[in-house]
Design an enzyme around this catalytic site. Sequence first.
Site, PDB file in Angstrom:
ATOM      1  N   CYS A 114       0.760  -1.066  -0.142  1.00 56.04           N
ATOM      2  CA  CYS A 114      -0.086  -0.177   0.397  1.00 56.04           C
ATOM      3  C   CYS A 114       0.693   1.233   0.472  1.00 56.04           C
ATOM      4  O   CYS A 114       1.024   1.221  -0.891  1.00 56.04           O
ATOM      5  CB  CYS A 114      -0.801  -0.363   1.147  1.00 56.04           C
ATOM      6  SG  CYS A 114      -2.356   1.138   0.773  1.00 56.04           S
TER       7      CYS A 114
ATOM      8  N   HIS B   7      -3.266  -4.570   0.172  1.00 55.68           N
ATOM      9  CA  HIS B   7      -3.282  -5.351   1.162  1.00 55.68           C
ATOM     10  C   HIS B   7      -2.987  -7.090   1.448  1.00 55.68           C
ATOM     11  O   HIS B   7      -3.640  -7.876   1.997  1.00 55.68           O
ATOM     12  CB  HIS B   7      -3.859  -4.888   3.092  1.00 55.68           C
ATOM     13  CG  HIS B   7      -3.373  -3.593   3.022  1.00 55.68           C
ATOM     14  ND1 HIS B   7      -1.925  -3.334   4.048  1.00 55.68           N
ATOM     15  CD2 HIS B   7      -4.449  -2.164   3.202  1.00 55.68           C
ATOM     16  CE1 HIS B   7      -2.324  -1.547   3.915  1.00 55.68           C
ATOM     17  NE2 HIS B   7      -3.728  -1.084   3.199  1.00 55.68           N
TER      18      HIS B   7
ATOM     19  N   GLU C  77      -1.591  -9.372   3.479  1.00 55.29           N
ATOM     20  CA  GLU C  77      -1.412  -9.334   4.429  1.00 55.29           C
ATOM     21  C   GLU C  77      -2.622 -10.344   5.149  1.00 55.29           C
ATOM     22  O   GLU C  77      -2.487 -11.183   5.586  1.00 55.29           O
ATOM     23  CB  GLU C  77      -1.017  -8.775   5.287  1.00 55.29           C
ATOM     24  CG  GLU C  77      -1.292  -7.661   5.760  1.00 55.29           C
ATOM     25  CD  GLU C  77      -0.739  -5.933   4.863  1.00 55.29           C
ATOM     26  OE1 GLU C  77      -0.552  -6.368   3.570  1.00 55.29           O
ATOM     27  OE2 GLU C  77      -1.721  -5.116   5.117  1.00 55.29           O
TER      28      GLU C  77
HETATM   29  N1  GLN Z   1      -1.726   6.386   3.148  1.00 56.42           N
HETATM   30  C1  GLN Z   1      -2.180   5.821   1.388  1.00 56.42           C
HETATM   31  C2  GLN Z   1      -3.323   6.022   1.717  1.00 56.42           C
HETATM   32  O1  GLN Z   1      -4.268   6.766   1.752  1.00 56.42           O
HETATM   33  C3  GLN Z   1      -1.593   4.423   1.953  1.00 56.42           C
HETATM   34  C4  GLN Z   1      -2.311   4.530   2.921  1.00 56.42           C
HETATM   35  C5  GLN Z   1      -2.002   2.731   3.528  1.00 56.42           C
HETATM   36  O2  GLN Z   1      -0.494   2.054   3.591  1.00 56.42           O
HETATM   37  N2  GLN Z   1      -3.197   1.728   3.807  1.00 56.42           N
HETATM   38  O3  GLN Z   1      -3.658   5.884   0.190  1.00 56.42           O
END
Ligand code: GLN
Length: 539
Positions: free
Chosen positions: A386, A515, A517
């Site tokens: 992410c 994600h 994970e």
């Molecule tokens: N801050 C970033 C976004 O909102 C990544 C978010 C995250 O890592 N879950 O796009």
Amino acid sequence: MAKYIFVAGGVMSGIGKGVATASIGRILKSKGFGVTAIKIDPYINVDAGTMNPIEHGEVFVTEDGLECDQDIGNYERFLEENIYTDNYMTTGKVYQTVINRERNLEYNGRCVEVVPDIPNEVIATIKRAGKKVKADFVLIEIGGTVGEYQNMLFLEAARMLKISHPKDVLFILVSYMPVPAIIGEMKTKPTQYAVRTLNSAGIQPDMILARSVLALDEPRKRKLSISSNVLPEDIISAPDVTSIYEVPINFEKENLGNRILKKFGLKARASDLKKWENFVKIIKNSPEPVEIGIVGKYFESGKFTLTDSYISVLEAVKHACFAQHRKPKITWISAEEFEKNPATLKKLKNFDGIIVPGGFGNRGIEGKIKAIGYCRKNKIPFLGLCLGMQLSVIEFARNVCGLKDATSAEFKENSDNMVIDVMEDQKMLLEEKRYGGTMRLGSYSCELKPKTISLKAYGTPEITERHRHRYELNNSYRSILEKKGMVIAGVNPQKDLVEIIEIRDHPFFVATQFHPEFKSRPLNPHPLFKEFIKAAIKK
Ligand code: GLN
């Protein structure tokens, strides 16, 4: 009719109530029953999405896009089932539902009261969650510790459900027995008080799970049994373990599953934990380490290093390592360290693989970008998650494509090269400060491109993965990034959003907007983590 098992905590928090609940679930499932688990968090936040991970731990995301407590992740990993929105409740969410219903005249003009209307709403939600998956057993973990003002209404709901279904409700207290060094003896008194406190809420525990550094011995079991009105065979010893995955096996050694069945008047059944036992055997017999560094920012708390903020990442690494019969050796690396002293980047060379996980806001991002650049140039296996993917794009844009001011709209208001930009449908939400539960959340599909590491890992071009973000790769930079050696390996076909990037001529450089994970399971590790660990072993 489902059976309901409430799990409450005594003495203090952080003693593994979530893992205990998940383990009870695993045992009942291994006896052939349908099981689901619910987590209740007693705070006002409507969901966990607005909470600081250092304070509260990881925000887990379900398939249907709920931002919830990390314990839901434990349930999914132990039960090997997806858990949905109805299985998570906070005080805020319950009140919000009741107030909305009152506004809609659903209470037919009568006075709506905290008791019984709030507990009734809790009970309705619990029943609905069980019905939805046709569960034989519904486990309900009540967050916090008995005696707190905050979780009283949830204990009240448990008590009320017992009155209406006396044969279908069971109470388990997970409590802590300290062994103070100066005394050198395990003390049961705090747990005795916890039982009394539960009694004063009108609840008698049917069983006690006795958490401690050591196993519970007979004299203390007897003492606790007499003072708490719980049979000695219903007091289950739950000593500290080296791996949480041992817990179901330890509970079964104490006959926990059949004691539960007996209490419900059901016949004893054998449990099939063979695969799980094999997995635990591998954990114990895999001495050769894989060294993984995680460059993050949510683990420093005073003098302590807390890893709960990244628990799903940590577990996914473990699952993938054990699949290769290797021992995961994880080091937490503060991103800010690289900002203060870039010479320390060199230490990344000592790792077999580096992960840059998710995150929000400016703090530490330049350090993370430096770490990513180091992994790219020095061919260290790298997995970005992410924010880790967004920063990989920024690093590549700055240092390979020559766009020196490349950044994300999350970090800077103006730049000529916003390579990561706010998603179109997020703009209005941000302007109106509508932050809660409004990110791109939950499961979305992704198409994998041929000849990529990702396609090789998944073995199929069509996948779905869970998301939690507001920003995305700006499509107008795709061609320049590709020209310079970045591979767009996965794209969401509906909205043409980049989901995975890789870097050509690198042994393993994969970064995902989603994600992965959240979907790794002990017996079924996530394909990308598996490939990453294989590459790390090769290094
Ligand atoms: N801050 C970033 C976004 O909102 C990544 C978010 C995250 O890592 N879950 O796009």
